[in-house]
Write an enzyme that holds these catalytic residues in place. Structure first.
Site, short mmCIF file in Angstrom:
data_model
loop_
_atom_site.label_atom_id
_atom_site.label_comp_id
_atom_site.label_asym_id
_atom_site.label_seq_id
_atom_site.Cartn_x
_atom_site.Cartn_y
_atom_site.Cartn_z
N LYS A 29 6.25 -4.74 10.67
CA LYS A 29 7.02 -4.31 9.49
C LYS A 29 8.51 -4.50 9.75
O LYS A 29 8.99 -4.28 10.87
CB LYS A 29 6.70 -2.84 9.19
CG LYS A 29 7.27 -2.33 7.87
CD LYS A 29 6.83 -0.88 7.63
CE LYS A 29 7.37 -0.31 6.32
NZ LYS A 29 6.93 1.09 6.10
N SER A 104 4.85 2.04 1.62
CA SER A 104 5.85 1.02 1.69
C SER A 104 5.51 -0.15 2.62
O SER A 104 6.18 -1.18 2.56
CB SER A 104 7.19 1.63 2.15
OG SER A 104 7.07 2.12 3.47
N SER A 128 2.91 5.67 3.98
CA SER A 128 3.18 4.23 3.88
C SER A 128 2.30 3.31 4.71
O SER A 128 2.38 2.10 4.55
CB SER A 128 4.64 3.96 4.21
OG SER A 128 5.42 4.31 3.10
N1 GLN Z 1 5.92 6.81 -0.83
C1 GLN Z 1 6.57 7.66 0.09
C2 GLN Z 1 8.06 7.57 -0.08
O1 GLN Z 1 8.46 6.81 -0.88
C3 GLN Z 1 6.16 7.34 1.50
C4 GLN Z 1 6.99 6.29 2.10
C5 GLN Z 1 6.70 6.10 3.55
O2 GLN Z 1 5.73 6.64 4.10
N2 GLN Z 1 7.60 5.39 4.21
O3 GLN Z 1 8.83 8.23 0.57
#
Ligand code: GLN
Length: 425
Positions: A29, A104, A128
């Protein structure tokens, strides 16, 4: 270039000649630092940022013989649930046309689902890893907080996030976890997991005979009917293999999404202060006024979702509001932890749908951030409680959309969730 936009940068990084991951590709990532290979975090701010060092997890991948085929696309700084907030364009779901891949870590899940990498690393602050794994029909593990080093991970909300594996099967995800897990003197939050007599991969033996599964009713309420049906079918499958399940209560999770977003945004507002065009990020120019210079850099470098979160986080931490928002959210976090401890005192693992909805249509959620935040209802409580969780494919809805099953274990109970999950994938 992949047709679904899974990579921000495709540049091969060779690992050692041999090791447990020799001959395998592991995509990384793009918020995880790679020495000499640009690391954008999905943001225009870091468009030309090339880290001078490797994250610990990247060092470990290389030492294990893995080849890194590239850096995967992601929601900007990890802020999103659909991988549509990237400055490098949205990622498409390679297994569900017209749908988002989840986020994400959408790029990481997509390249694995499409077969363009054998495995991938994602990061999970509030879901995410698990969300994109569920939406793309692959396996993702969010480790116990402190099991995996965050050194070299560009911080979004450091008290919540962990790096973890995404792979086609539970066994492969467990193999990758084995390589990245373990204390790191450069990350003081890492801990030695209690001693065990089997590897994570050995725990993927599918043996669920006698396993006791708690099902938190709160995590089924409000979920889409097609998701709930697929979830129960998977639990019946586990029951047929000797597991048993009972309902448990987690009353605090009703407040988890609110608490999560207050804490995540507060930490983000502080962590992202370094992107001012001087220390990090594109220069905002200078004609005698540093405030203007910083503002220019941040105005141009950050996308809308990042700006929204920095503003809200700054507000939640400001004098006079700190106790009203941030402190309350910390109290809720403590309550969520207690609830999980209690539920896990008479169950080996807890099971729920990973996401309350199937993969959304592309473009649907960007205009409505609140609905997008609510989709994190089942994943965020686990980060608040610092616990490990896995998402495994549970089956498909009648429309052929992937559904993920989430299993949550006690702290450092990675083997329990790997064993239970491996009965399904
Ligand atoms: N959807 C969550 C957020 O927007 C989780 C994001 C993540 O785990 N990086 O914060």
């Amino acid at each position: 270039m992949t047709a679904y936009n899974g990579y921000v940068t495709e540049e091969e990084i060779e690992g050692a000649a041999d090791g447990p991951l020799a001959g395998r590709t592991v995509a990384v990532k793009d918020n995880i630092s790679t020495e000499g290979v640009r690391t954008t975090c999905g943001s225009a701010m870091l468009d030309d940022y090339v880290p001078p060092y490797d994250a610990t997890v990247v060092e470990r991948l290389k030492a294990a013989g893995a080849t890194i085929p590239g850096k995967t696309n992601m929601d900007e700084f990890g802020m999103g649930t659909t991988t549509e907030t990237s400055a490098y364009g949205p990622v498409e779901n390679p297994v569900a046309e017209g749908r988002v891949p989840g986020g994400s870590s959408g790029g990481s899940a997509a390249v694995v689902a499409a077969g363009d990498a054998d495995m991938a690393l994602g990061t999970d602050t509030g879901g995410s890893i698990r969300c994109p794994a569920a939406f793309c029909g692959v396996v993702g593990i969010k480790p116990t907080y402190g099991l995996v080093s965050r050194y070299g991970l560009v911080a979004y909300a450091n008290s919540l996030e962990q790096v973890g594996p995404i792979a086609p099967s539970v066994e492969e995800a467990a193999e990758l976890l084995e390589v990245i897990a373990g204390p790191d003197e450069r990350d003081a939050t890492t801990q030695e997991a209690p001693e065990a007599d089997e590897s994570y991969a050995d725990a993927a033996d599918g043996d669920v005979d006698g396993l006791s599964i708690g099902v938190p009713t709160e995590l089924l309420d409000g979920a889409d009917e097609s998701v709930v049906e697929t979830f129960w079918a998977a639990l019946d499958d586990l029951e047929a293999r000797g597991a048993s399940y009972h309902e448990v209560d987690l009353p605090s999770v009703e407040h988890a999404v609110e608490a999560y977003y207050v804490i995540a945004m507060s930490e983000a507002s502080s962590n992202l202060a370094r992107f001012d065009g001087v220390r990090y990020g594109k220069s905002g120019g200078y004609d005698g006024n540093w405030n203007e210079s910083f503002a220019n850099a941040r105005e141009e470098g950050f996308g809308e979702e990042v700006k929204r979160r920095v503003l809200l986080g700054t507000y939640a931490l400001s004098a006079g509001y700190h106790d009203k928002y941030y402190k309350k959210a910390q109290d809720a976090r403590a309550w969520v932890k207690r609830d999980f401890d209690e539920a896990l005192s008479d169950a080996d693992v807890l099971a729920s749908p990973t996401m309350p909805v199937p993969p959304m249509k592309r473009g649907e959620s960007l205009d409505d951030p609140l609905t997008m935040y609510l989709a994190d209802a089942n994943t965020t409580p686990v980060n608040l409680a610092n616990l490990p969780a896995i998402s495994v494919p549970a089956g498909e809805t009648d429309d052929g959309l992937p559904v993920g099953l989430q299993l949550v274990g006690p702290a450092f109970g990675e083997r329990e969730i790997i064993r239970a999950g491996s009965a399904l994938a």
